[in-house]
Write a protein that holds these residues in place. Structure first.
Motif, PDB file in Angstrom:
ATOM      1  N   LYS A  43    -108.572 -41.574  80.850  1.00  0.00           N
ATOM      2  CA  LYS A  43    -107.411 -41.461  79.960  1.00  0.00           C
ATOM      3  C   LYS A  43    -107.283 -40.052  79.406  1.00  0.00           C
ATOM      4  O   LYS A  43    -108.253 -39.308  79.318  1.00  0.00           O
ATOM      5  N   GLN A  44    -106.085 -39.717  79.040  1.00  0.00           N
ATOM      6  CA  GLN A  44    -105.804 -38.417  78.442  1.00  0.00           C
ATOM      7  C   GLN A  44    -106.172 -38.449  76.972  1.00  0.00           C
ATOM      8  O   GLN A  44    -105.773 -39.346  76.240  1.00  0.00           O
ATOM      9  N   GLY A  45    -106.942 -37.500  76.516  1.00  0.00           N
ATOM     10  CA  GLY A  45    -107.366 -37.473  75.131  1.00  0.00           C
ATOM     11  C   GLY A  45    -106.192 -37.448  74.173  1.00  0.00           C
ATOM     12  O   GLY A  45    -105.227 -36.726  74.379  1.00  0.00           O
ATOM     13  N   GLY A  46    -106.285 -38.278  73.148  1.00  0.00           N
ATOM     14  CA  GLY A  46    -105.253 -38.269  72.122  1.00  0.00           C
ATOM     15  C   GLY A  46    -104.084 -39.206  72.374  1.00  0.00           C
ATOM     16  O   GLY A  46    -103.209 -39.325  71.543  1.00  0.00           O
ATOM     17  N   GLU A  47    -104.067 -39.876  73.534  1.00  0.00           N
ATOM     18  CA  GLU A  47    -102.959 -40.778  73.819  1.00  0.00           C
ATOM     19  C   GLU A  47    -103.273 -42.156  73.245  1.00  0.00           C
ATOM     20  O   GLU A  47    -104.179 -42.849  73.709  1.00  0.00           O
ATOM     21  N   LYS A  48    -102.542 -42.564  72.205  1.00  0.00           N
ATOM     22  CA  LYS A  48    -102.794 -43.832  71.547  1.00  0.00           C
ATOM     23  C   LYS A  48    -102.391 -44.996  72.446  1.00  0.00           C
ATOM     24  O   LYS A  48    -101.374 -44.968  73.102  1.00  0.00           O
ATOM     25  N   GLY A  49    -103.228 -46.014  72.407  1.00  0.00           N
ATOM     26  CA  GLY A  49    -102.905 -47.228  73.143  1.00  0.00           C
ATOM     27  C   GLY A  49    -103.241 -47.182  74.613  1.00  0.00           C
ATOM     28  O   GLY A  49    -103.121 -48.188  75.306  1.00  0.00           O
ATOM     29  N   LYS A  73     -97.831 -35.756  82.540  1.00  0.00           N
ATOM     30  CA  LYS A  73     -97.382 -34.509  81.950  1.00  0.00           C
ATOM     31  C   LYS A  73     -98.502 -33.476  81.919  1.00  0.00           C
ATOM     32  O   LYS A  73     -98.241 -32.286  81.893  1.00  0.00           O
ATOM     33  N   SER A  74     -99.740 -33.956  81.916  1.00  0.00           N
ATOM     34  CA  SER A  74    -100.886 -33.060  81.842  1.00  0.00           C
ATOM     35  C   SER A  74    -101.318 -32.616  83.238  1.00  0.00           C
ATOM     36  O   SER A  74    -101.534 -33.437  84.125  1.00  0.00           O
ATOM     37  N   LYS A  75    -101.451 -31.301  83.436  1.00  0.00           N
ATOM     38  CA  LYS A  75    -101.914 -30.785  84.720  1.00  0.00           C
ATOM     39  C   LYS A  75    -103.332 -31.265  85.025  1.00  0.00           C
ATOM     40  O   LYS A  75    -103.688 -31.509  86.181  1.00  0.00           O
ATOM     41  N   LYS A  76    -104.125 -31.409  83.972  1.00  0.00           N
ATOM     42  CA  LYS A  76    -105.497 -31.873  84.145  1.00  0.00           C
ATOM     43  C   LYS A  76    -105.509 -33.281  84.712  1.00  0.00           C
ATOM     44  O   LYS A  76    -106.298 -33.605  85.607  1.00  0.00           O
ATOM     45  N   GLN A  77    -104.638 -34.132  84.226  1.00  0.00           N
ATOM     46  CA  GLN A  77    -104.550 -35.493  84.738  1.00  0.00           C
ATOM     47  C   GLN A  77    -104.064 -35.515  86.185  1.00  0.00           C
ATOM     48  O   GLN A  77    -104.539 -36.306  86.995  1.00  0.00           O
ATOM     49  N   LEU A 135    -105.260 -36.688  91.828  1.00  0.00           N
ATOM     50  CA  LEU A 135    -105.234 -36.226  93.221  1.00  0.00           C
ATOM     51  C   LEU A 135    -106.646 -36.136  93.792  1.00  0.00           C
ATOM     52  O   LEU A 135    -106.887 -36.534  94.949  1.00  0.00           O
ATOM     53  N   LEU A 136    -107.602 -35.630  93.003  1.00  0.00           N
ATOM     54  CA  LEU A 136    -108.987 -35.572  93.459  1.00  0.00           C
ATOM     55  C   LEU A 136    -109.541 -36.975  93.672  1.00  0.00           C
ATOM     56  O   LEU A 136    -110.270 -37.235  94.638  1.00  0.00           O
ATOM     57  N   GLY A 137    -109.173 -37.896  92.779  1.00  0.00           N
ATOM     58  CA  GLY A 137    -109.597 -39.281  92.944  1.00  0.00           C
ATOM     59  C   GLY A 137    -109.092 -39.875  94.248  1.00  0.00           C
ATOM     60  O   GLY A 137    -109.812 -40.591  94.947  1.00  0.00           O
TER      61      GLY A 137
END
Length: 287
Positions: free
Chosen positions: A140-146, A260-264, A269-271
């Motif tokens: 999960k992306q840090g800071g994303e509630k729920g 929206k996050s490039k890290k995600q 894609l790596l996954g």
């Protein structure tokens, strides 16, 4: 020429199956109307193939094929349902990874497909890659509630989906049912299962009609894989058919704007790469 034809047919399965979740999402509707529409398209396709091929259809084929189709409807409805919690980009690779792990379990412990020490070394390495890939896509992306809550719900739905998809494949293998003969009984079972699972929610709407296209796409891939099997074998054809997750993943990332996050994006894609690599290695163990 035979090898190239087999590879192209397996890639047809990859493109078709990899497009299903993405296409159904674009066509609209909830998981119930999508499931009804998909099975309707599969039934239309199966009837056309049946009258063209006219395969031998003993009772065992009808019974096993029908039950196999019921399992598929359970798997497909819940795969569509998982998109609500996870999105297409996560659902596609995670679902593929779980299916590969499930089918491998039956292949090893029930069908005894791993006979040598090298089979186990390569196979376990493949499972590690698949699990790592699935974990990467689920971070999960840090800071994303729920998101943690949605992830748990999505994983539960995907586990149910995996039971359905694995049962759909294992039953046909267990009874050695010919692929051409299984198409129509499976489609009837799929349509019946879809109706029983969705009729209370009134899925018969314009979105169900639209998703007939999804069913025809799925059936095209299924036929492509069946035709590829005698040309290049189970190992190569099955592994190639799994590479289609890239289509759904990229579709979710860049056409449905799910990330929206490039890290995600890079994690997912790596996954996918790791899951595909694991699938190819699993194919090697079946040679």
């Amino acid at each position: 020429m035979r090898l190239m034809t087999g590879i192209l047919l397996a890639l047809l399965a990859a493109v078709s199956w990899g497009s299903i979740v993405f296409v159904s999402n674009k066509l609209g509707g909830d998981e119930d109307s999508q499931t009804i529409g998909t099975t309707g398209g599969a039934l239309i396709f199966a009837l056309a193939v049946f009258f063209y091929k006219s395969p031998d259809m003993p009772t065992i084929v009808w019974v096993v094929g029908f039950i196999s189709g019921l399992f598929w409807s359970l798997g497909q409805k819940n795969q569509f349902g998982a998109v609500r919690y996870l999105g297409v980009a996560k659902t596609a690779p995670m679902s593929t990874g779980l299916q590969l792990i499930g089918t491998t379990f039956f292949g090893v412990f029930i069908f005894k497909e791993w006979q040598t020490k090298m089979n186990y070394i390569v196979g376990i390495s493949a499972l590690v890659l698949i699990i790592a890939g699935a974990l990467l896509t689920s971070l999960k992306q840090g800071g994303e509630k729920g998101e943690a809550k949605s992830l748990k719900k999505g994983l539960l739905v995907l586990l149910i989906s995996t039971v359905g998809f694995v049962g759909y494949v294992v039953l046909i293998r267990w009874f050695n049912i010919d692929g051409w003969a299984a198409i129509l009984p499976q489609a009837i079972g799929m349509a019946t299962g879809a109706f029983l699972l969705t009729f209370r929610d009134k899925p018969f709407n314009k979105y169900a009609v639209r998703n007939i296209l999804t069913g025809i796409i799925w059936s095209t891939g299924n036929l492509g894989l069946l035709l590829a099997l005698p040309r290049i074998g189970v190992a190569t054809s099955f592994s190639l058919s799994q590479t289609g997750i890239v289509i759904s993943t990229i579709g979710g990332l860049f056409f449905l704007n799910e990330r929206k996050s490039k890290k995600q994006v890079w994690r997912v894609l790596l996954g996918c790469v790791l899951i595909i690599a694991g699938g190819v290695l699993l194919g090697v163990t079946k040679r």
